[in-house]
Design a protein around this motif. Structure first.
Motif, PDB file in Angstrom:
ATOM      1  N   PHE A  21      45.588  46.455  24.860  1.00  0.00           N
ATOM      2  CA  PHE A  21      44.594  46.965  25.810  1.00  0.00           C
ATOM      3  C   PHE A  21      45.003  48.326  26.381  1.00  0.00           C
ATOM      4  O   PHE A  21      44.206  49.263  26.385  1.00  0.00           O
ATOM      5  CB  PHE A  21      44.424  45.954  26.948  1.00  0.00           C
ATOM      6  CG  PHE A  21      43.252  46.228  27.847  1.00  0.00           C
ATOM      7  CD1 PHE A  21      42.021  45.675  27.585  1.00  0.00           C
ATOM      8  CD2 PHE A  21      43.381  47.040  28.962  1.00  0.00           C
ATOM      9  CE1 PHE A  21      40.938  45.921  28.408  1.00  0.00           C
ATOM     10  CE2 PHE A  21      42.305  47.299  29.788  1.00  0.00           C
ATOM     11  CZ  PHE A  21      41.081  46.731  29.502  1.00  0.00           C
ATOM     12  N   PHE A  80      43.574  38.917  30.064  1.00  0.00           N
ATOM     13  CA  PHE A  80      42.150  38.835  29.806  1.00  0.00           C
ATOM     14  C   PHE A  80      41.892  37.640  28.895  1.00  0.00           C
ATOM     15  O   PHE A  80      42.356  37.628  27.754  1.00  0.00           O
ATOM     16  CB  PHE A  80      41.658  40.116  29.148  1.00  0.00           C
ATOM     17  CG  PHE A  80      41.972  41.342  29.957  1.00  0.00           C
ATOM     18  CD1 PHE A  80      41.519  41.442  31.273  1.00  0.00           C
ATOM     19  CD2 PHE A  80      42.713  42.377  29.437  1.00  0.00           C
ATOM     20  CE1 PHE A  80      41.813  42.558  32.030  1.00  0.00           C
ATOM     21  CE2 PHE A  80      43.016  43.493  30.197  1.00  0.00           C
ATOM     22  CZ  PHE A  80      42.563  43.580  31.501  1.00  0.00           C
ATOM     23  N   PHE A 107      50.731  41.133  37.822  1.00  0.00           N
ATOM     24  CA  PHE A 107      50.068  40.482  38.945  1.00  0.00           C
ATOM     25  C   PHE A 107      50.598  39.087  39.194  1.00  0.00           C
ATOM     26  O   PHE A 107      51.208  38.460  38.346  1.00  0.00           O
ATOM     27  CB  PHE A 107      48.558  40.429  38.697  1.00  0.00           C
ATOM     28  CG  PHE A 107      47.920  41.782  38.744  1.00  0.00           C
ATOM     29  CD1 PHE A 107      47.422  42.283  39.928  1.00  0.00           C
ATOM     30  CD2 PHE A 107      47.855  42.559  37.608  1.00  0.00           C
ATOM     31  CE1 PHE A 107      46.845  43.521  39.975  1.00  0.00           C
ATOM     32  CE2 PHE A 107      47.272  43.809  37.640  1.00  0.00           C
ATOM     33  CZ  PHE A 107      46.771  44.295  38.835  1.00  0.00           C
ATOM     34  N   ASN A 163      43.400  52.181  25.554  1.00  0.00           N
ATOM     35  CA  ASN A 163      42.792  53.028  26.581  1.00  0.00           C
ATOM     36  C   ASN A 163      43.188  54.478  26.404  1.00  0.00           C
ATOM     37  O   ASN A 163      42.424  55.380  26.707  1.00  0.00           O
ATOM     38  CB  ASN A 163      43.233  52.577  27.976  1.00  0.00           C
ATOM     39  CG  ASN A 163      42.481  51.347  28.419  1.00  0.00           C
ATOM     40  OD1 ASN A 163      41.340  51.159  28.037  1.00  0.00           O
ATOM     41  ND2 ASN A 163      43.126  50.508  29.206  1.00  0.00           N
ATOM     42  N   ASP A 167      41.584  45.010  38.434  1.00  0.00           N
ATOM     43  CA  ASP A 167      42.822  45.693  38.816  1.00  0.00           C
ATOM     44  C   ASP A 167      43.745  45.846  37.623  1.00  0.00           C
ATOM     45  O   ASP A 167      44.348  46.901  37.408  1.00  0.00           O
ATOM     46  CB  ASP A 167      43.545  44.911  39.923  1.00  0.00           C
ATOM     47  CG  ASP A 167      42.771  44.955  41.235  1.00  0.00           C
ATOM     48  OD1 ASP A 167      41.852  45.794  41.339  1.00  0.00           O
ATOM     49  OD2 ASP A 167      43.080  44.153  42.116  1.00  0.00           O
ATOM     50  N   ALA A 168      43.864  44.758  36.830  1.00  0.00           N
ATOM     51  CA  ALA A 168      44.750  44.814  35.669  1.00  0.00           C
ATOM     52  C   ALA A 168      44.289  45.899  34.715  1.00  0.00           C
ATOM     53  O   ALA A 168      45.082  46.712  34.231  1.00  0.00           O
ATOM     54  CB  ALA A 168      44.774  43.454  34.965  1.00  0.00           C
ATOM     55  N   ALA A 169      42.970  45.946  34.467  1.00  0.00           N
ATOM     56  CA  ALA A 169      42.454  46.948  33.532  1.00  0.00           C
ATOM     57  C   ALA A 169      42.728  48.347  34.048  1.00  0.00           C
ATOM     58  O   ALA A 169      43.144  49.230  33.299  1.00  0.00           O
ATOM     59  CB  ALA A 169      40.955  46.735  33.322  1.00  0.00           C
ATOM     60  N   LEU A 170      42.532  48.545  35.349  1.00  0.00           N
ATOM     61  CA  LEU A 170      42.749  49.881  35.907  1.00  0.00           C
ATOM     62  C   LEU A 170      44.210  50.290  35.807  1.00  0.00           C
ATOM     63  O   LEU A 170      44.525  51.407  35.420  1.00  0.00           O
ATOM     64  CB  LEU A 170      42.308  49.925  37.378  1.00  0.00           C
ATOM     65  CG  LEU A 170      40.798  49.929  37.622  1.00  0.00           C
ATOM     66  CD1 LEU A 170      40.503  49.848  39.103  1.00  0.00           C
ATOM     67  CD2 LEU A 170      40.173  51.185  37.035  1.00  0.00           C
ATOM     68  N   THR A 171      45.124  49.360  36.137  1.00  0.00           N
ATOM     69  CA  THR A 171      46.541  49.734  36.080  1.00  0.00           C
ATOM     70  C   THR A 171      47.019  49.884  34.644  1.00  0.00           C
ATOM     71  O   THR A 171      48.069  50.449  34.403  1.00  0.00           O
ATOM     72  CB  THR A 171      47.442  48.710  36.786  1.00  0.00           C
ATOM     73  OG1 THR A 171      47.166  47.436  36.227  1.00  0.00           O
ATOM     74  CG2 THR A 171      47.206  48.691  38.270  1.00  0.00           C
ATOM     75  N   LEU A 172      46.237  49.354  33.690  1.00  0.00           N
ATOM     76  CA  LEU A 172      46.607  49.559  32.289  1.00  0.00           C
ATOM     77  C   LEU A 172      45.948  50.814  31.739  1.00  0.00           C
ATOM     78  O   LEU A 172      45.908  51.028  30.533  1.00  0.00           O
ATOM     79  CB  LEU A 172      46.205  48.353  31.448  1.00  0.00           C
ATOM     80  CG  LEU A 172      47.058  47.116  31.677  1.00  0.00           C
ATOM     81  CD1 LEU A 172      46.437  45.913  31.035  1.00  0.00           C
ATOM     82  CD2 LEU A 172      48.460  47.327  31.149  1.00  0.00           C
ATOM     83  N   GLY A 173      45.392  51.618  32.639  1.00  0.00           N
ATOM     84  CA  GLY A 173      44.904  52.932  32.197  1.00  0.00           C
ATOM     85  C   GLY A 173      43.447  52.961  31.787  1.00  0.00           C
ATOM     86  O   GLY A 173      43.013  53.927  31.188  1.00  0.00           O
ATOM     87  N   ALA A 174      42.680  51.910  32.087  1.00  0.00           N
ATOM     88  CA  ALA A 174      41.256  51.940  31.724  1.00  0.00           C
ATOM     89  C   ALA A 174      40.523  52.867  32.684  1.00  0.00           C
ATOM     90  O   ALA A 174      40.768  52.849  33.881  1.00  0.00           O
ATOM     91  CB  ALA A 174      40.661  50.539  31.798  1.00  0.00           C
ATOM     92  N   ASN A 180      53.005  49.918  27.481  1.00  0.00           N
ATOM     93  CA  ASN A 180      52.509  51.226  27.916  1.00  0.00           C
ATOM     94  C   ASN A 180      53.650  52.182  28.225  1.00  0.00           C
ATOM     95  O   ASN A 180      53.412  53.323  28.578  1.00  0.00           O
ATOM     96  CB  ASN A 180      51.685  51.063  29.185  1.00  0.00           C
ATOM     97  CG  ASN A 180      50.233  50.899  28.878  1.00  0.00           C
ATOM     98  OD1 ASN A 180      49.824  51.078  27.742  1.00  0.00           O
ATOM     99  ND2 ASN A 180      49.457  50.567  29.873  1.00  0.00           N
TER     100      ASN A 180
END
Lengths: 738, 272
Positions: free
Chosen positions: A567, A556, A550, A571, B174-181, A619
């Motif tokens: 992170f 975080f 981004f 997941n 957004d960051a969490a979602l794109t990291l697969g959360a 990832n």
């Protein structure tokens, strides 16, 4: 036999240079990685000084039998505890190597130190090959790597080697040309992947994950005679018979002279029936044969310290980390470890232990990931490979088959990959049968007309063409509600493809909607009309295959650097021992080592963005979306970050890792031209993609001097004109968003 | 380090000053003793001098004496316990639903815009005004006390939590979602860890408010609890006891606050 060992003077060769060499070589040939770790004074200074008196014992082991020597020892290190460091001490080590030179140490690489006294000494004593980094410190290592490769190839060309593999296909490496790694991967694709390529001494994993194939390959590279000791379980009497046979063979090896004998390789697979929780007699029945062998090996191993490279593969049945972690198994591993230690002259007690008795940071243990863990891409690989294997047999019996290469369409493979419950198969041996049956069934059904065979299903070339496009936008139009409640067109029309491995830059003024394009690719937004697709299937939501870096600092703040990086893997439920080695490597490339436990607020802007990039890369995404990632940094840091990005791409390219496709959004013309392979000019609000530029510079060209190059300046001027042109074509009276 | 010392010093100085004012005030406002016409002090049955009037502003020593008597002879500890139980029950009844509702409102913009006006409306009615109605509904006792604490804190806390959650930068989501959360796990992986320090901050505010309403409700409609001890002391002109009650509330409040701040420091190391 080709073990490689490089010797460098650490002070003169910064880590950033010798690590790429080392990594490349570990991928390429069997390097005794464990020893290199032991002798890295910077990281292990404490251990080094503690065991200083032992270097004399270890050095001969390092050198012996190696054509090339690589070792990150500071040659000025004090020889004995309590003495002062002195360049003269290097002489002792040099003499040691010189003595071995006559025994067949083929060449020694000296880097950067040619001007020092020590360097002069090396130059005069080993004139065969001398590399000096002074001229081109950044890229000089390529010369070294190329030299070593050519040496290795010429060596291997003399060996016409064949390794017959009984399961499930025959591995035949006829000639040592081209990249060996590629050959091997194409022949046995589902045994070896990137993660397993660092070849360690001890491989752990469920049965059938490829330890044996890997070992056979190592054996091939090492020119070894392969000895397979597959004890299994059975009646004790049966086992005893096999043991005595092996005993006899070991005895014959012992009779051979220590220096000239063939290198031996031992495969232990005695734990096939081993189950967790087994106790007493049952467990003893599984373990005693292995213990007996180990005892024997230890017996004949001692006293031959310098000439006995040994690899042990240890497998347990089923796919269960539990079993690997069980106490009995652990004890067994310790036994093996001790055994290796005794034979290498570097006993186990010199390695740190954790509270469970596992060797700490031990580089020689690798756990092979199970089928489940290796992920979807890997499953396709298995399916593809089985299909090719069956082609000859099934193809002829299929009506309508005209000898084309039989390839499954993506959707069909998808179907198959999902139909099979992979968790049921911890290993491949059971799976291949199931898979074969499934294929046969499926193909017969299809042939019987129950599924239509279209040319698309069979034409490999057509598929390849489609596969090349990683991302694509098809007539995309986007309207979004604004703060005042009205719909407003953000993207007028976007229609383009992103090709595998390229870096596509979208260049436009701030607020023109180019970030929105990325959000469409990321699955955070959906188009009003048209389709956005990733590898030919439309995007339905965020996915870890598509990573996003981004614009602002999106780390975080409540997690430390390492937790931020973990992170994504967490997941997916990936265990730390699987992702952490990779994360450490990336941290090192990003020069973030040592900052793992800091909170993001303690880092500088550049460091934060590097962490964000590492967090996305860990990832292992196929695609990297970057939304003005360096926009908030000052100019100098931005340049560094651009170089970092290029450097990362270069590493990926050099090591032939899975290539990353990058879509990069920026408003900075210089950045676009420096980083991109292709540049799209975006005209502002509503966004429309206009002129396209292809950047003529190769990855190797992109270094700091390029910024001052006249060709670069020319490109920038062209791009600037196109950008101004695009802006002026819009109605200047049009209301602009604030 | 020096600033730390300095600030500690100034705190001590302020306390010493207030203490001195208190002692001086107590001395000045002391009613004096009754005297016989011949000028000698008149003594009571115990042989101590009789006071000329009630003590309206007792000295620190007198307050401490009263506090001691309260604790030892009059089961004040039980009153403290009852008050703590009430405030605990009241907070439990409001904090748990407020968290759930607040987070939901924070995530869901539509429900936020639908519910916020209603909550703001309720929030502007002074909770104390509910007391008569609550007595009619629940009578006098724990349910009524809990209900007042609930009204006094729930709406306020819900709105604060909703606001905090709504203001979490979308970049993290957004960051969490794109990291697969998984979207349904965002609450655990992003909202709670990021909001935690602010949530604790809200709790600190809410605990203060809760003490206010608890004291009010105990003064109005309870026979036990710190508040009722205070109001009873007023009836019998026992200012020292009343002040001892105030003092106790102050100490308990500070202890609560310290505990919450400690929790915050422990759980949210990244903020400090």
């Amino acid at each position: 036999m080709l073990n490689i060992c490089l010797l460098t003077v650490e002070d003169d060769l910064p880590e950033t240079i010798y690590w790429p060499i080392f990594r490349e070589l570990t991928e390429w040939v069997f390097v005794r990685k464990g020893f290199v770790r032991l002798f890295e004074p910077a990281a292990d200074s404490e251990r080094w000084s503690k065991n200083l008196s032992d270097w004399r014992r270890v050095l001969p082991v390092l050198i012996a039998g190696n054509e090339l020597v690589f070792c990150t020892v500071d040659l000025r290190i004090p020889l004995d505890p309590g003495t002062e460091p002195d360049p003269q001490h290097g002489l002792t080590i040099v003499n040691e190597i010189k003595a071995r030179h006559n025994e067949g140490v083929r060449c020694c690489i000296l880097t950067g130190a040619a001007s020092t006294d020590l360097g002069q000494l090396f130059a005069s004593s080993m004139p065969e090959v001398l590399f000096d980094f002074k001229g081109d410190a950044q890229h000089g290592y390529r010369n070294i790597v190329n030299y070593i490769k050519s040496q290795a190839l010429s060596l291997m060309a003399t060996l016409n080697f064949q390794v017959a593999n009984s399961r499930p296909q025959t591995l035949v490496l006829e000639e040592a040309s081209g990249s060996l790694r590629d050959q091997y991967l194409s022949k046995a694709p589902y045994y070896v992947d990137e993660a397993t390529w660092h070849i360690p001494t001890l491989l752990l994993g469920a049965r059938g994950l490829g330890q044996r194939a890997l070992l056979e390959f190592i054996a091939y590279l090492a020119g070894a005679e392969l000895v397979v000791v597959d004890l299994g379980t059975g009646s004790n009497r049966d086992l005893f018979r096999r043991l005595t046979k092996l005993d006899a063979r070991i005895d014959t090896w012992l009779e051979q002279p220590a220096d000239s004998g063939p290198r031996q390789l031992i495969y232990l697979a005695g734990l096939d029936e081993y189950q967790p929780g087994m106790t007493g007699e049952e467990s003893e029945n599984c373990l005693w044969p292995v213990r007996a062998i180990l005892k024997k090996i230890r017996l004949f191993g001692s006293g031959q310290a310098s000439s006995f490279p040994i690899s042990l593969v240890f497998s347990t049945s089923g796919d269960s980390p539990l079993r690997i972690a069980s106490k009995d198994t652990r004890l067994l591993i310790r036994d093996i470890e001790e055994c290796i230690g005794d034979m290498t002259g570097y006993p186990l007690r010199y390695l740190g232990m954790d509270e469970n008795g596992w060797p700490l940071g031990h580089p020689r243990i690798l756990r092979l990931p199970s089928l489940q863990e290796r992920g979807r891409e890997f499953r396709f690989l298995v399916i593809d490979s089985r299909l090719r294997h069956l082609q000859g047999r099934l193809g002829k019996s299929l009506p309508g088959y005209k000898g084309q290469e039989l390839t499954l369409a993506r959707d069909v493979a998808d179907l198959l990959a999902d139909k099979i419950n992979w968790a049921d198969y911890g290993n491949l041996s059971g799976l291949t049968d199931a898979l074969d049956a499934a294929f046969e069934n499926f193909l017969n059904h299809r042939a019987a007309g129950q599924f239509q065979i279209t040319p698309f299903h069979l034409d490999a070339r057509l598929q390849a063409q489609f596969r090349k496009f990683v991302l694509n936008m098809d007539e995309v139009h986007l309207k979004l509600p604004q703060a005042d409640g009205k719909l407003r067109t953000i993207i007028e029309r976007a229609d383009f493809n992103v090709v595998e491995g390229e870096t596509l830059v979208i260049l436009g003024p701030s607020g023109c909607g180019k970030s929105t394009l990325l959000r469409l690719f990321a699955g955070l937004l959906f188009p009003s009309s048209g389709t956005v697709s990733y590898r030919q299937s439309s995007i339905t939501g965020p996915s870890e295959k598509i990573g996003f870096v981004f614009q602002s600092y999106s780390l975080f703040p409540w997690l430390t650097v390492s937790q931020n990086i973990a992170f994504g893997p967490r997941n997916k439920g990936v265990r730390p021992e699987v992702y952490w080695p990779r994360a450490e490597q990336l941290l090192e490339v990003a020069r973030l080592t040592g900052l793992q436990d800091q909170y993001p607020s303690r880092l500088s802007g550049g460091e934060q963005q590097r962490v964000a990039i590492v967090r996305t890369l860990v990832n292992d995404p196929d695609v990297l979306l970057m939304d003005e990632p360096f926009g908030a940094l000052d100019l100098q840091t931005r340049w560094q970050m651009q170089d970092f990005l290029i450097e990362t791409r270069r590493l990926i390219e050099d090591r032939k890792l899975s290539r990353k496709t990058i879509v990069f959004v920026t408003h900075d013309i210089d950045e676009a031209s420096y980083v991109g392979d292709r540049i799209f000019i975006a005209s502002p609000r509503p966004l429309e993609l206009g002129a396209q530029f292809r950047v003529p510079f190769s990855l190797a060209d992109r270094k700091d001097s390029l910024r001052r190059d006249s060709a670069f300046a020319g490109l920038i001027n062209q791009v600037r004109e196109a950008l101004l042109d695009a802006a002026s074509r819009r109605n200047p009276n049009e209301e602009r968003a604030p | 380090m020096t600033t730390n010392l300095k600030s500690t010093g100034s705190v001590v100085a302020v306390f010493v000053l207030l203490f001195a004012v208190w002692i001086a005030g107590a001395y000045w406002s002391h009613p004096g003793y009754q005297t016989h016409p011949d000028g000698t002090l008149s003594l009571d049955d115990d042989g101590l001098p009789k006071l000329a009037g009630p003590i309206l502003f007792p000295s620190p020593a007198a307050v401490l004496q009263d506090l001691y008597r309260l604790l030892v002879r009059q089961s004040f500890l039980k009153d403290i316990g009852i008050s703590l139980m009430r405030i605990g029950a009241g907070l439990l009844s409001s904090v748990v639903p407020a968290f759930i509702l607040g987070i939901w409102l924070g995530i869901n913009a539509f429900s936020r815009s639908a519910i916020t006006p209603l909550f703001a409306f309720i929030q502007y009615i002074p909770p104390v005004a509910f007391v008569p109605v609550l007595i009619l509904w629940f009578g006098i006792g724990l349910p009524q006390q809990v209900a007042l604490l609930f009204i006094g804190t729930f709406f306020y806390l819900t709105l604060m939590i909703a606001d905090t959650v709504a203001n979490i930068p979308s970049a993290y989501r957004d960051a969490a979602l794109t990291l697969g959360a998984k979207p349904h796990l965002l609450i655990w992986r992003v909202i709670l860890p990021f909001g935690l320090p602010e949530f604790i901050q809200h709790l600190r505010v809410i605990v203060g408010i809760a003490w206010t309403y608890l004291t009010v409700v105990e003064m109005v409609s309870a026979e036990t609890g710190i508040g009722s001890v205070i109001i009873n002391s007023q009836r019998y002109l026992q200012t020292g006891r009343a002040m001892a009650g105030l003092f106790t509330i102050g100490v308990l409040g500070v202890l609560c606050d310290l505990a919450l701040r400690g929790t915050s420091r422990l759980l949210c190391r990244w903020k400090y």
